[in-house]
Scaffold this motif. Structure first.
Motif, PDB file in Angstrom:
ATOM      1  N   THR A   1      -9.318 -28.141 -22.706  1.00  0.00           N
ATOM      2  CA  THR A   1      -9.319 -27.676 -24.100  1.00  0.00           C
ATOM      3  C   THR A   1      -7.908 -27.677 -24.673  1.00  0.00           C
ATOM      4  O   THR A   1      -7.674 -28.136 -25.806  1.00  0.00           O
TER       5      THR A   1
ATOM      6  N   ASP B   1     -11.948 -26.267 -17.588  1.00  0.00           N
ATOM      7  CA  ASP B   1     -12.359 -26.291 -18.999  1.00  0.00           C
ATOM      8  C   ASP B   1     -11.225 -25.832 -19.911  1.00  0.00           C
ATOM      9  O   ASP B   1     -10.957 -26.444 -20.958  1.00  0.00           O
ATOM     10  N   GLU B   2     -10.558 -24.754 -19.536  1.00  0.00           N
ATOM     11  CA  GLU B   2      -9.437 -24.246 -20.345  1.00  0.00           C
ATOM     12  C   GLU B   2      -8.303 -25.260 -20.388  1.00  0.00           C
ATOM     13  O   GLU B   2      -7.671 -25.465 -21.430  1.00  0.00           O
TER      14      GLU B   2
ATOM     15  N   ASN C   1     -16.817 -31.812 -12.490  1.00  0.00           N
ATOM     16  CA  ASN C   1     -17.167 -31.853 -13.902  1.00  0.00           C
ATOM     17  C   ASN C   1     -16.921 -30.498 -14.558  1.00  0.00           C
ATOM     18  O   ASN C   1     -16.716 -29.473 -13.901  1.00  0.00           O
ATOM     19  N   LEU C   2     -16.993 -30.495 -15.864  1.00  0.00           N
ATOM     20  CA  LEU C   2     -16.769 -29.289 -16.651  1.00  0.00           C
ATOM     21  C   LEU C   2     -18.058 -28.477 -16.752  1.00  0.00           C
ATOM     22  O   LEU C   2     -19.123 -28.901 -16.299  1.00  0.00           O
ATOM     23  N   ALA C   3     -17.950 -27.319 -17.389  1.00  0.00           N
ATOM     24  CA  ALA C   3     -19.102 -26.422 -17.471  1.00  0.00           C
ATOM     25  C   ALA C   3     -20.287 -27.057 -18.187  1.00  0.00           C
ATOM     26  O   ALA C   3     -21.448 -26.763 -17.876  1.00  0.00           O
ATOM     27  N   ASN C   4     -20.006 -27.947 -19.141  1.00  0.00           N
ATOM     28  CA  ASN C   4     -21.083 -28.591 -19.883  1.00  0.00           C
ATOM     29  C   ASN C   4     -21.623 -29.835 -19.180  1.00  0.00           C
ATOM     30  O   ASN C   4     -22.451 -30.557 -19.726  1.00  0.00           O
TER      31      ASN C   4
ATOM     32  N   THR D   1      -9.041 -22.310 -15.716  1.00  0.00           N
ATOM     33  CA  THR D   1     -10.176 -23.134 -15.322  1.00  0.00           C
ATOM     34  C   THR D   1      -9.925 -24.561 -15.819  1.00  0.00           C
ATOM     35  O   THR D   1      -9.103 -24.801 -16.712  1.00  0.00           O
TER      36      THR D   1
ATOM     37  N   GLU E   1     -13.802 -35.613 -27.588  1.00  0.00           N
ATOM     38  CA  GLU E   1     -13.264 -34.584 -28.481  1.00  0.00           C
ATOM     39  C   GLU E   1     -12.027 -35.054 -29.239  1.00  0.00           C
ATOM     40  O   GLU E   1     -11.818 -34.664 -30.383  1.00  0.00           O
TER      41      GLU E   1
ATOM     42  N   PRO F   1     -14.009 -34.763 -17.030  1.00  0.00           N
ATOM     43  CA  PRO F   1     -12.803 -34.608 -17.866  1.00  0.00           C
ATOM     44  C   PRO F   1     -12.548 -35.821 -18.754  1.00  0.00           C
ATOM     45  O   PRO F   1     -12.179 -35.670 -19.921  1.00  0.00           O
TER      46      PRO F   1
ATOM     47  N   ARG G   1     -14.999 -35.801 -21.811  1.00  0.00           N
ATOM     48  CA  ARG G   1     -14.704 -34.772 -22.804  1.00  0.00           C
ATOM     49  C   ARG G   1     -13.422 -35.077 -23.572  1.00  0.00           C
ATOM     50  O   ARG G   1     -13.359 -34.910 -24.792  1.00  0.00           O
TER      51      ARG G   1
END
Length: 363
Positions: free
Chosen positions: A63, A59-60, A90-93, A57, A104, A97, A100
């Protein structure tokens, strides 16, 4: 005669967020790391051809990249380009990209400056605007020739308006792509000479990408001109003679910006090969099949003969020696010969070390 430049030239290489590039950065000499600011280009999501979907995904994927950026402990500042993953939304939250990645990595001690272009999505531009309004960071703006201010002034004007900053907070990349040579050099210098009318940019960088998409076939050593670096040397000479400030330099190391394959990598035949950077060219060493269909491949046995042939080239070990030569000299005799990621790792490292050395030696 070598052109005379009165400024220190900084190196801003475009690097895909892949294993080979991370390993190369981790093995660079400390003095080299001090002289580069990478442009991290978030690699596209890998496609699973059997399941007809992405292997991870978004998100993965993000991360993993956050962790990899933070793991390069010696690089605390870079640019980030998310063009290749913007189509995933967009990401799950709900964050983009770009947001985030910047948020982060900042929490982990890394400052990422956004890189935007005319391809950037509204979400990416909004993320850049937010970080610029809440910090003193600069923004990279990457423009191809038909977007340069003297040709299409509204493009830069509109981008600046969309992020709410002036040119003093812009790191401008005049990206010639693979349109290199005498005409490109003159066009760059003409553009640089006109930029002062817009104000003082935080930095200006000439960028080019000369590594070809299609490579020679058959075993042997092939010389491929480093047309991007040759064009930059021409740019310097023209800047000096015309009294124009010399820009900084960016390239794509040993990679073509178009990373698409269009086919399942599992079915590709892969020859043993090494991309070796020299002063004015790359030496592409190619050998027998490392991976192939129908039982034709030789596996690891294909690598030492290719490296032995590469080591006979007149440009092997020229200008400087690096950790790359140490690896090659071991691998071609009795050491582990690695795999395509290993070969790219040491090829990227050689290119980065050599280019920094070349730029530092420019008088």
């Amino acid at each position: 005669m070598t052109p005379q430049s009165t400024q220190s030239i900084h190196y801003r290489p475009f690097l895909l967020t892949k294993a080979a590039e991370w390993r190369a950065l981790q093995n660079l000499e400390a003095k080299t790391l001090e002289k580069i600011t990478p442009v991290y280009v978030v690699a596209p999501l890998d496609w699973d051809y059997e399941k007809d979907c992405n292997k991870k995904t978004l998100d993965e994927h993000i991360t993993k990249i956050v962790a990899e950026i933070a793991a390069i402990g010696t690089i605390r500042h870079a640019f980030i380009d998310v063009t290749e993953v913007e189509s995933g939304g967009n990401l799950a939250n709900g964050l983009s990209p770009m947001s985030r990645l910047i948020n982060e990595t900042a929490a982990l001690g890394v400052t990422l400056n956004p890189m935007i272009s005319t391809k950037s999505s509204p979400a990416t531009v909004a993320a850049a605007k937010t970080v610029l309004s809440t910090s003193d960071r600069t923004v990279g703006i990457n423009l191809i020739p038909n977007e340069w201010p003297s040709t299409a002034p509204a493009i830069l004007t509109n981008l600046l308006a969309s992020i709410g900053v002036g040119v003093d907070r812009v790191d401008l990349f005049l990206n010639a792509g693979d349109a290199l040579g005498t005409f490109a050099a003159q066009a760059v210098v003409t553009e640089l000479g006109r930029l002062h009318g817009l104000g003082t940019f935080h930095s200006t960088t000439f960028a080019g990408s000369a590594w070809p998409k299609t490579l020679p076939t058959g075993a042997g050593n092939y010389d491929i001109p480093r047309a991007d670096y040759a064009t930059f040397i021409d740019v310097i000479a023209r800047c000096v003679s015309g009294g124009v400030p010399v820009p900084d330099y960016a390239d794509w190391t040993i990679t073509n910006p178009d990373t698409t394959l269009g086919v399942d990598p599992k079915i590709l035949n892969i020859a043993a090969q090494f991309r070796y950077s020299a002063e004015d060219s790359w030496v592409l060493g190619k050998g027998a099949l490392y991976k192939g269909n129908g039982g034709k491949s030789q596996g690891a046995a294909a690598v030492p003969p290719m490296l032995n042939k590469l080591a006979t080239h007149a440009k092997y070990g020229s200008t400087i020696t690096t950790k790359t030569e140490t690896w090659i000299n071991n691998a071609r005799v009795s050491g582990p010969s690695g795999n395509p990621t290993t070969w790219r790792q040491w090829g990227v490292l050689r290119h980065l070390e050599l280019t920094v050395h070349q730029l530092a030696k420019l008088p």
